[in-house]
Design an enzyme around this catalytic site. Structure first.
Site, PDB file in Angstrom:
ATOM      1  N   VAL A 169      54.574  37.328  41.429  1.00 15.28           N
ATOM      2  CA  VAL A 169      53.363  36.975  42.181  1.00 15.28           C
ATOM      3  C   VAL A 169      52.126  37.592  41.541  1.00 15.28           C
ATOM      4  O   VAL A 169      51.088  36.958  41.380  1.00 15.28           O
ATOM      5  CB  VAL A 169      53.484  37.401  43.654  1.00 15.28           C
ATOM      6  CG1 VAL A 169      52.246  37.000  44.429  1.00 15.28           C
ATOM      7  CG2 VAL A 169      54.710  36.776  44.277  1.00 15.28           C
ATOM      8  N   CYS A 170      52.262  38.870  41.122  1.00 12.53           N
ATOM      9  CA  CYS A 170      51.129  39.588  40.531  1.00 12.53           C
ATOM     10  C   CYS A 170      50.595  38.884  39.293  1.00 12.53           C
ATOM     11  O   CYS A 170      49.406  38.897  39.013  1.00 12.53           O
ATOM     12  CB  CYS A 170      51.542  40.988  40.113  1.00 12.53           C
ATOM     13  SG  CYS A 170      52.385  41.881  41.394  1.00 12.53           S
ATOM     14  N   SER A 171      51.492  38.291  38.512  1.00 13.55           N
ATOM     15  CA  SER A 171      51.078  37.689  37.253  1.00 13.55           C
ATOM     16  C   SER A 171      50.232  36.443  37.465  1.00 13.55           C
ATOM     17  O   SER A 171      49.663  35.917  36.522  1.00 13.55           O
ATOM     18  CB  SER A 171      52.319  37.348  36.403  1.00 13.55           C
ATOM     19  OG  SER A 171      53.006  38.539  36.090  1.00 13.55           O
ATOM     20  N   ASP A 172      50.162  35.963  38.683  1.00 12.12           N
ATOM     21  CA  ASP A 172      49.330  34.801  39.005  1.00 12.12           C
ATOM     22  C   ASP A 172      48.047  35.170  39.743  1.00 12.12           C
ATOM     23  O   ASP A 172      47.068  34.452  39.674  1.00 12.12           O
ATOM     24  CB  ASP A 172      50.116  33.826  39.892  1.00 12.12           C
ATOM     25  CG  ASP A 172      50.905  32.834  39.059  1.00 12.12           C
ATOM     26  OD1 ASP A 172      50.885  32.948  37.830  1.00 12.12           O
ATOM     27  OD2 ASP A 172      51.542  31.949  39.652  1.00 12.12           O
ATOM     28  N   THR A 185      55.564  41.029  36.958  1.00 13.92           N
ATOM     29  CA  THR A 185      56.351  40.526  38.091  1.00 13.92           C
ATOM     30  C   THR A 185      55.734  39.213  38.565  1.00 13.92           C
ATOM     31  O   THR A 185      54.577  38.936  38.268  1.00 13.92           O
ATOM     32  CB  THR A 185      56.388  41.543  39.246  1.00 13.92           C
ATOM     33  OG1 THR A 185      55.049  41.897  39.593  1.00 13.92           O
ATOM     34  CG2 THR A 185      57.169  42.790  38.849  1.00 13.92           C
TER      35      THR A 185
END
Lengths: 202, 188
Positions: free
Chosen positions: A93-96, A91
């Site tokens: 935001v989580c991936s950053d 997803t």
């Protein structure tokens, strides 16, 4: 006439939703291009944790993507612990968030802190997802089964089955020193977290 | 009935129109770079390099250069992290050649990053060119919310107007080829 009117309203509502989903993208990294599911804008926070600063952090033991089990108590008396719960793999935001922590290793080390990343996803999903981020220096734990049990212990399991985007800072004695249950749609800034770490006994 | 209907329709149209204005399209080659204010870098060397005034926001067209390479990045983006050494190499190549170093400059803009986050990125990869913050995503929105890293090569005219020579997402690939491409396009 009435039918036509409701059709127009219906059409406009759809347009509106479309425009929202377009807006959901948050400086997405080229790395994950085409692989990230966009859930749109979610309700910021769905739970209210019963935990407070000064309380003892609930212990847990979870499998990690490298194979071994990791428990909170193994760091007792040795290291400060930051737990980063993120809602879901793949997803926006989580991936950053974790790749950011990945280059902040020295800031954690300076404060004698370890980082534990936790989601409710299963190990194979977490493995594939974190591979996209490069090599992570911190353990990534799966709170998949029984589903979200640790997130629940920490009072942050959302009613939609994922965890909140939450940070817990736990000192060497196992006491909670900082809690940030964040708006699920945005990334907590690193500076706040590091400032909290700096307050702890090393 | 009719009145409420018109009222509802106009509200939806208003919201929709304002949203479509909020997201701009990404400027392409041949177009101008958005005339948007950029927050200055913190350190003196970076300010001198850009030839701008201290502690004052600036526009891209005010940078003392013929060509500015703009990298839109985020400290949090793993692909930008991987790209950092290549951009450093590009910077070093430019600095090595006297004819280039005063004419071609590089500016990194950290989309959604705070000063602390940009500083961490700068020190982690030992980056010698200026990185500035776009903590409120204002610039990122003005350029159509591009994926990162995104590179613009912008020609600065003597009157401060700008013209984009290159506008593309993803790696610059081989730094020396990229530099040759710029030099050719700019006719330096």
């Amino acid at each position: 006439m009435k039918n036509r009117a409701s059709f127009i309203i219906y059409f406009l509502i759809i347009l509106l939703f479309l425009s929202f989903t377009v807006l959901g993208a948050l400086a997405a990294s080229e790395q994950f291009k085409g692989k990230i599911f966009n859930p749109g804008v979610l309700k910021p926070i769905l739970t209210k944790t019963h935990l407070k600063k000064g309380m003892k952090a609930p212990d847990f033991s979870l499998p990690s993507i490298s194979g071994e089990k990791v428990s909170l108590s193994q760091f007792r008396g040795k290291k400060n612990v930051v737990i980063s719960f993120v809602p879901a793999a793949w997803t926006p935001v989580c991936s950053d968030q974790w790749p950011g922590y990945n280059i902040a290793k020295s800031l954690f080390e300076k404060n004698n802190a370890i980082l534990l990343g936790i989601t409710v996803d299963n190990i194979p999903t977490l493995y594939a997802w974190t591979k996209e981020m490069g090599d992570l220096w911190f353990p990534v734990l799966s709170d998949f089964y029984p589903h979200g049990a640790v997130a629940k212990k920490y009072g942050i399991l959302r009613t939609d089955g994922v965890s909140e985007r939450a940070l817990f800072v736990i000192d060497k004695k196992g006491i909670i020193r900082y809690i940030d249950v964040h708006d699920i749609n945005s990334r907590p800034n690193l500076e706040m977290l590091i400032k909290e770490l700096e307050k702890l006994e090393k | 009935m009719n009145k409420t209907l018109y009222f509802l329709i106009s509200i939806f149209v208003l919201i929709f129109v304002s949203y479509s204005f909020a997201i701009q399209k990404t400027p392409a080659e041949g177009e101008q770079f958005p005339d948007i204010s950029i927050k200055p870098p913190e350190n003196k060397d970076d300010i001198d390099y850009l030839g701008i005034k201290e502690k004052k926001s600036f526009k891209l067209g005010q940078i003392k250069a013929d060509i500015v390479i703009v990298e839109i990045f985020s400290m949090y983006c793993p692909y930008c992290q991987k790209e950092a050494p290549a951009v450093n190499e590009l910077f070093n190549k430019i600095q090595e050649i006297n004819n280039y170093k005063n004419h071609i400059k590089i500016l990194g803009i950290g989309a959604g990053n705070t000063q602390f986050e940009v500083n961490l990125f700068k020190s982690q990869y030992d980056i010698k060119f200026p990185l500035v913050i776009d903590d409120d995503f204002k610039i990122h929105k003005a350029i159509g919310e591009v994926r990162t890293p995104y590179f613009f090569v912008v020609k600065i005219n003597s009157d401060g107007s700008t013209k984009i020579l290159y506008s593309k997402v993803g790696s610059i690939q081989e730094p020396s080829d990229f530099l040759n491409m710029i030099v050719n396009k700019a006719g330096l």
